[in-house]
Design a protein around this motif. Structure first.
Motif, PDB file in Angstrom:
ATOM      1  N   TRP A 165       9.657   7.054  15.816  1.00 32.88           N
ATOM      2  CA  TRP A 165       9.072   6.482  14.590  1.00 32.88           C
ATOM      3  C   TRP A 165       7.749   6.505  14.299  1.00 32.88           C
ATOM      4  O   TRP A 165       7.034   6.548  15.209  1.00 32.88           O
ATOM      5  CB  TRP A 165       9.709   4.922  14.390  1.00 32.88           C
ATOM      6  N   SER A 166       7.389   6.614  13.256  1.00 32.17           N
ATOM      7  CA  SER A 166       5.891   6.797  12.832  1.00 32.17           C
ATOM      8  C   SER A 166       5.794   5.170  12.028  1.00 32.17           C
ATOM      9  O   SER A 166       6.687   4.989  11.155  1.00 32.17           O
ATOM     10  CB  SER A 166       5.475   7.781  12.006  1.00 32.17           C
ATOM     11  N   TYR A 167       4.728   4.558  11.976  1.00 28.67           N
ATOM     12  CA  TYR A 167       4.691   3.553  11.205  1.00 28.67           C
ATOM     13  C   TYR A 167       3.392   3.391  10.163  1.00 28.67           C
ATOM     14  O   TYR A 167       2.344   3.943  10.416  1.00 28.67           O
ATOM     15  CB  TYR A 167       4.521   2.062  12.139  1.00 28.67           C
ATOM     16  N   LEU A 168       3.368   2.606   9.123  1.00 37.47           N
ATOM     17  CA  LEU A 168       2.632   2.502   8.273  1.00 37.47           C
ATOM     18  C   LEU A 168       2.305   1.342   7.588  1.00 37.47           C
ATOM     19  O   LEU A 168       3.308   0.396   7.210  1.00 37.47           O
ATOM     20  CB  LEU A 168       2.762   3.545   7.065  1.00 37.47           C
ATOM     21  N   THR A 169       0.994   0.588   7.499  1.00 36.14           N
ATOM     22  CA  THR A 169       0.787  -0.611   6.969  1.00 36.14           C
ATOM     23  C   THR A 169      -0.221  -0.602   5.692  1.00 36.14           C
ATOM     24  O   THR A 169      -1.050   0.097   5.761  1.00 36.14           O
ATOM     25  CB  THR A 169       0.221  -1.599   8.073  1.00 36.14           C
ATOM     26  N   ILE A 170       0.544  -1.001   4.645  1.00 32.74           N
ATOM     27  CA  ILE A 170      -0.343  -0.996   3.179  1.00 32.74           C
ATOM     28  C   ILE A 170      -0.788  -2.506   3.056  1.00 32.74           C
ATOM     29  O   ILE A 170       0.283  -3.282   3.030  1.00 32.74           O
ATOM     30  CB  ILE A 170       0.562  -0.352   2.220  1.00 32.74           C
ATOM     31  N   GLU A 171      -1.964  -2.606   2.737  1.00 34.61           N
ATOM     32  CA  GLU A 171      -2.195  -4.053   2.172  1.00 34.61           C
ATOM     33  C   GLU A 171      -2.503  -4.128   0.671  1.00 34.61           C
ATOM     34  O   GLU A 171      -3.294  -3.094   0.185  1.00 34.61           O
ATOM     35  CB  GLU A 171      -3.798  -4.313   2.812  1.00 34.61           C
ATOM     36  N   ILE A 172      -2.192  -4.948  -0.305  1.00 31.95           N
ATOM     37  CA  ILE A 172      -2.084  -5.089  -1.468  1.00 31.95           C
ATOM     38  C   ILE A 172      -2.977  -6.417  -1.751  1.00 31.95           C
ATOM     39  O   ILE A 172      -2.377  -7.430  -1.394  1.00 31.95           O
ATOM     40  CB  ILE A 172      -0.851  -5.039  -2.242  1.00 31.95           C
ATOM     41  N   LYS A 173      -4.140  -6.209  -2.213  1.00 28.85           N
ATOM     42  CA  LYS A 173      -4.850  -7.324  -2.492  1.00 28.85           C
ATOM     43  C   LYS A 173      -4.612  -8.063  -3.886  1.00 28.85           C
ATOM     44  O   LYS A 173      -4.216  -7.112  -4.946  1.00 28.85           O
ATOM     45  CB  LYS A 173      -6.364  -7.012  -2.413  1.00 28.85           C
ATOM     46  N   PRO A 174      -4.582  -9.196  -4.065  1.00 32.91           N
ATOM     47  CA  PRO A 174      -4.269  -9.867  -5.373  1.00 32.91           C
ATOM     48  C   PRO A 174      -5.599  -9.665  -6.504  1.00 32.91           C
ATOM     49  O   PRO A 174      -6.691  -9.405  -5.967  1.00 32.91           O
ATOM     50  CB  PRO A 174      -4.086 -11.349  -4.868  1.00 32.91           C
ATOM     51  N   GLY A 175      -5.365  -9.535  -7.675  1.00 30.25           N
ATOM     52  CA  GLY A 175      -6.155  -9.628  -8.847  1.00 30.25           C
ATOM     53  C   GLY A 175      -6.565 -11.040  -9.189  1.00 30.25           C
ATOM     54  O   GLY A 175      -6.253 -12.018  -8.449  1.00 30.25           O
ATOM     55  N   TRP A 176      -7.281 -11.468 -10.256  1.00 29.04           N
ATOM     56  CA  TRP A 176      -7.637 -12.412 -10.921  1.00 29.04           C
ATOM     57  C   TRP A 176      -6.107 -13.503 -10.878  1.00 29.04           C
ATOM     58  O   TRP A 176      -6.545 -14.950 -10.635  1.00 29.04           O
ATOM     59  CB  TRP A 176      -8.437 -12.702 -12.242  1.00 29.04           C
ATOM     60  N   THR A 177      -5.094 -12.788 -11.167  1.00 24.07           N
ATOM     61  CA  THR A 177      -3.938 -13.608 -11.415  1.00 24.07           C
ATOM     62  C   THR A 177      -3.131 -13.702 -10.185  1.00 24.07           C
ATOM     63  O   THR A 177      -1.608 -13.890 -10.488  1.00 24.07           O
ATOM     64  CB  THR A 177      -3.259 -13.288 -12.772  1.00 24.07           C
ATOM     65  N   GLY A 178      -3.556 -13.236  -9.118  1.00 25.76           N
ATOM     66  CA  GLY A 178      -2.595 -13.019  -8.006  1.00 25.76           C
ATOM     67  C   GLY A 178      -2.059 -11.835  -7.880  1.00 25.76           C
ATOM     68  O   GLY A 178      -2.402 -10.842  -8.328  1.00 25.76           O
ATOM     69  N   LEU A 179      -0.955 -11.498  -7.112  1.00 24.72           N
ATOM     70  CA  LEU A 179      -0.183 -10.257  -6.797  1.00 24.72           C
ATOM     71  C   LEU A 179       0.619 -10.023  -8.077  1.00 24.72           C
ATOM     72  O   LEU A 179       1.353 -10.737  -8.549  1.00 24.72           O
ATOM     73  CB  LEU A 179       0.834 -10.513  -5.276  1.00 24.72           C
ATOM     74  N   LYS A 180       0.671  -8.760  -8.227  1.00 21.68           N
ATOM     75  CA  LYS A 180       1.338  -8.267  -9.461  1.00 21.68           C
ATOM     76  C   LYS A 180       2.513  -7.533  -9.091  1.00 21.68           C
ATOM     77  O   LYS A 180       2.670  -6.658  -8.178  1.00 21.68           O
ATOM     78  CB  LYS A 180       0.690  -7.372 -10.197  1.00 21.68           C
ATOM     79  N   PRO A 181       3.839  -8.093  -9.066  1.00 24.70           N
ATOM     80  CA  PRO A 181       5.113  -7.516  -8.831  1.00 24.70           C
ATOM     81  C   PRO A 181       5.170  -5.860  -9.053  1.00 24.70           C
ATOM     82  O   PRO A 181       5.737  -5.252  -8.480  1.00 24.70           O
ATOM     83  CB  PRO A 181       6.133  -7.977  -9.445  1.00 24.70           C
ATOM     84  N   ASP A 182       4.740  -5.554 -10.348  1.00 23.72           N
ATOM     85  CA  ASP A 182       4.808  -4.085 -10.606  1.00 23.72           C
ATOM     86  C   ASP A 182       3.923  -3.295  -9.700  1.00 23.72           C
ATOM     87  O   ASP A 182       4.262  -1.991  -9.466  1.00 23.72           O
ATOM     88  CB  ASP A 182       4.468  -3.606 -12.268  1.00 23.72           C
ATOM     89  N   GLU A 183       2.804  -3.780  -9.290  1.00 24.33           N
ATOM     90  CA  GLU A 183       1.829  -3.024  -8.552  1.00 24.33           C
ATOM     91  C   GLU A 183       2.574  -2.847  -7.222  1.00 24.33           C
ATOM     92  O   GLU A 183       2.223  -1.775  -6.428  1.00 24.33           O
ATOM     93  CB  GLU A 183       0.613  -3.756  -8.259  1.00 24.33           C
ATOM     94  N   MET A 184       3.089  -3.914  -6.894  1.00 27.45           N
ATOM     95  CA  MET A 184       3.950  -3.922  -5.287  1.00 27.45           C
ATOM     96  C   MET A 184       5.088  -2.847  -5.535  1.00 27.45           C
ATOM     97  O   MET A 184       5.237  -1.963  -4.458  1.00 27.45           O
ATOM     98  CB  MET A 184       4.436  -5.255  -4.936  1.00 27.45           C
ATOM     99  N   GLN A 185       5.714  -2.892  -6.620  1.00 29.05           N
ATOM    100  CA  GLN A 185       7.129  -1.946  -6.524  1.00 29.05           C
ATOM    101  C   GLN A 185       6.623  -0.628  -6.804  1.00 29.05           C
ATOM    102  O   GLN A 185       7.271   0.572  -6.069  1.00 29.05           O
ATOM    103  CB  GLN A 185       7.583  -2.293  -7.977  1.00 29.05           C
ATOM    104  N   ALA A 186       5.321  -0.292  -7.373  1.00 27.02           N
ATOM    105  CA  ALA A 186       5.003   1.158  -7.615  1.00 27.02           C
ATOM    106  C   ALA A 186       4.617   1.605  -6.269  1.00 27.02           C
ATOM    107  O   ALA A 186       4.827   2.933  -5.902  1.00 27.02           O
ATOM    108  CB  ALA A 186       3.652   1.078  -8.499  1.00 27.02           C
ATOM    109  N   GLU A 187       4.005   0.768  -5.476  1.00 28.37           N
ATOM    110  CA  GLU A 187       3.463   1.147  -3.950  1.00 28.37           C
ATOM    111  C   GLU A 187       4.552   1.377  -3.331  1.00 28.37           C
ATOM    112  O   GLU A 187       4.708   2.504  -2.486  1.00 28.37           O
ATOM    113  CB  GLU A 187       2.629  -0.086  -3.383  1.00 28.37           C
TER     114      GLU A 187
END
Length: 58
Positions: A5-27
């Motif tokens: 296996w190969s592994y990958l970790t991605i960090e999604i930083k929140p904007g002014w209003t917090g985490l955006k579900p559509d941004e997480m889903q796109a990633e």
């Protein structure tokens, strides 16, 4: 023969209003199309970053 296996970790930083579900889903969709499988999501602190953990068989 055992799987490798190969592994990958991605960090999604929140904007002014917090985490955006559509941004997480796109990633998740972007990496899914590249063969990565999402295996876990961890929120670092309340209203903080999200860490997405992926794996892919090599």
């Amino acid at each position: 023969m055992s799987k490798r296996w190969s592994y990958l970790t991605i960090e999604i930083k929140p904007g002014w209003t917090g985490l955006k579900p559509d941004e997480m889903q796109a990633e998740m969709n972007r990496h899914g199309q590249l063969g990565w499988e999402l295996v876990n999501v961890i929120l670092t602190v309340q209203m903080g970053s999200a860490l997405l953990f992926f794996k892919k068989e090599i």
